[in-house]
Design an enzyme around this catalytic site. Structure first.
Site, PDB file in Angstrom:
ATOM      1  N   HIS A 119       0.813  -1.217   0.000  1.00  0.00           N
ATOM      2  CA  HIS A 119       0.000   0.000   0.000  1.00  0.00           C
ATOM      3  C   HIS A 119       0.849   1.271   0.000  1.00  0.00           C
ATOM      4  O   HIS A 119       0.343   2.354  -0.286  1.00  0.00           O
ATOM      5  CB  HIS A 119      -0.984   0.000   1.180  1.00  0.00           C
ATOM      6  N   ASP A 149       0.119  -7.655   1.466  1.00  0.00           N
ATOM      7  CA  ASP A 149       0.568  -6.263   1.548  1.00  0.00           C
ATOM      8  C   ASP A 149       2.093  -6.170   1.550  1.00  0.00           C
ATOM      9  O   ASP A 149       2.675  -5.376   2.284  1.00  0.00           O
ATOM     10  CB  ASP A 149      -0.017  -5.580   2.793  1.00  0.00           C
ATOM     11  N   SER A 222       4.658   2.695   7.820  1.00  0.00           N
ATOM     12  CA  SER A 222       4.293   1.516   7.044  1.00  0.00           C
ATOM     13  C   SER A 222       5.449   1.049   6.171  1.00  0.00           C
ATOM     14  O   SER A 222       6.077   1.846   5.474  1.00  0.00           O
ATOM     15  CB  SER A 222       3.089   1.823   6.153  1.00  0.00           C
TER      16      SER A 222
END
Length: 479
Positions: A119, A149, A222
């Site tokens: 992402h 992911d 992230s």
């Protein structure tokens, strides 16, 4: 000074000294992260992306990472962005023609392979990697896997600092862990915490048994690494659970073992293959366990078997409860997709199931997980009507076309919910009931007969199909 007062004075001094010794001992027992940070930081990178969007899309676009921040901090972050990436209304009001996102990653090989989240780079037209020495390099996207992911990037380089990879399987709950990343663009920020739980299942993340921690993770973290105290990467920080939009003590990381399996496949072929049974499963709660004759909640309940899929060919049936796969116990339903996903296409899966209250073993030849799920049709029937006041529903027969469309041999559609248990458990007009009290429903007449004989002393299960999705629910009849 009198003797009693001198005794009190010396007692007070002794107490203060003892408190100081306790505080010193406690401080000595706390971990020192300085060596770990010095060792691990050089391999951590900042990742920024640029994506060109139509003017209309950009005009409507929000920048949630900056919303709600104090004005001074928001202004600082806006100034640090390239002019083309500032939010609408920033600067002189020029229309924005590209957007930018920030994330983290880490180098896993001296020649420049990098791990991050899918992402972070999804939809990017350009990916820039900033190293610990502040040099910036363009990155090539090697491959992505949205199901876990995980994304793999490549930069040109040699003798680059690399992160030492650990074993997430040996990680223990309560163990200290540390994250390094770029929250809100602040490079190489360090936060620490402990492992709160392992094997967490999150909605829409079927193939990842997440590591839960209380490490402070914010937008920009992230894709960054989660380290153990040996300086080894044990996870990729991926997401948080929050009601405020910011960190609330619940962070989730992808185990490094899962991530590296994906990364190796992406490097080798650019895609990821997974084993597949062709079933829809659900959790076994206390009431379902009781209705299926289980001693305690465990396993994965088969709510749907896809036609011509591996499970159908192997004899798996709706209502089976899968207790183990190749000797590995299924404690939670989320354990099954992960175990099967690790198997190769064509390999064998030995399944232990409960069927009609009895244990039995099945051997299923695992298939390859398809790229897209199979859809099933909606229901709008016009058949013979029956009613069952005990459940509080009016039902109708399915037509031959509807049965064919839904791949059903029987079942009845709910025309109206009139109250009773049906209302309490949330049944709706258009739902299709395929099983009641562990019996397959073949007609509206049989449905009425089964409903009349339902027990009142225990939980009763019902299999319902709604918009192509099957699930088991339970209820109890009132006395």
């Amino acid at each position: 000074m009198s003797i009693p007062r001198m005794k009190s004075y010396f007692s007070l001094i002794a107490a203060v000294l003892m408190l100081g010794q306790v505080a010193t001992a406690q401080a000595e027992n706390l971990p020192d992260f300085t060596g770990l940070v010095e060792q691990a930081s050089p391999a951590v990178v900042n990742i920024s992306t640029r994506q060109k969007l139509p003017d209309r899309a950009i005009a409507n676009q929000q920048m949630p990472d900056l919303e709600g921040l104090p004005p001074m901090l928001r202004e600082f972050l806006e100034r640090s962005m390239p002019p083309g990436s500032r939010p609408p209304g920033a600067g002189k009001g020029d229309r924005q023609r590209e957007t930018q996102s920030l994330g983290s990653g880490f180098i896993i090989s001296p020649d420049g392979y990098i791990l991050t989240n899918n992402h972070v780079i999804d939809g990017a037209d350009e990916i820039l990697v900033r190293l610990s020495d502040r040099s910036e390099l363009k990155a090539k996207l090697i491959g992505t896997d949205s199901r876990t992911d995980v994304a793999v990037l490549k930069i040109d380089g040699k003798d680059l600092p690399t992160a030492k990879l650990g074993n997430s399987n040996t990680l223990k709950v309560g163990e200290w862990v540390l994250a390094i990343g770029s929250p809100f663009g602040f490079d190489h920020s360090v936060t620490k915490g402990i492992v709160s739980a392992k094997g967490r299942s999150l909605p829409n993340d079927t193939y990842v048994p997440f590591i839960q921690t209380d490490v402070a993770i914010n937008p920009g973290n992230s894709g960054g690494p989660l380290f153990n105290m040996a300086g080894e990467v044990v996870g990729i920080n991926s997401q948080i659970f929050t009601r405020s939009g910011g960190f609330m003590g619940l962070s989730f990381a992808i185990p490094i073992d899962v991530a590296m399996d994906v990364a190796n496949q992406l490097k080798a072929s650019g895609k990821v293959s997974r084993g597949w049974l062709g079933v829809v499963i659900q959790e076994v709660n206390k009431d379902l366990a009781e209705s299926f004759g289980l001693d305690k909640p465990a396993g994965a309940l088969v709510a749907q078997v896809l036609e011509d899929g591996p499970a159908a060919k192997g004899g798996l049936q709706v209502g089976d409860v899968i207790l183990s796969a190749n000797g590995q116990p299924i404690i939670m339903s989320a354990d099954l997709p992960h175990l099967i996903g690790n198997l190769k296409d064509g390999s064998k899966a030995e399944l232990e199931v409960i069927r009609d209250g009895k244990r039995q073993k099945l051997t299923v030849t695992v298939g390859a997980l398809p790229d897209e799920g199979q859809e099933m049709g909606d229901v709008a029937g016009t058949g013979a009507e029956r009613s069952s006041n005990r459940l509080g529903v009016s039902v109708i027969e399915l037509t031959a076309e509807q049965k064919k469309s839904l791949d059903l041999k029987g079942g009845v559609a709910i025309k109206e919910v009139t109250g009773g248990p049906a209302s309490l458990i949330g049944l709706q007009p258009g739902d299709v009931i395929t099983h009641l009290n562990n019996q397959a429903i073949t007609s509206s007449k049989q449905f009425t007969e089964v409903a009349k004989s339902l027990p009142k002393d225990r939980s009763v299960s019902m299999r319902v199909l709604r918009q192509g999705r099957a699930t088991f629910i339970t209820f109890k009849l009132s006395e």
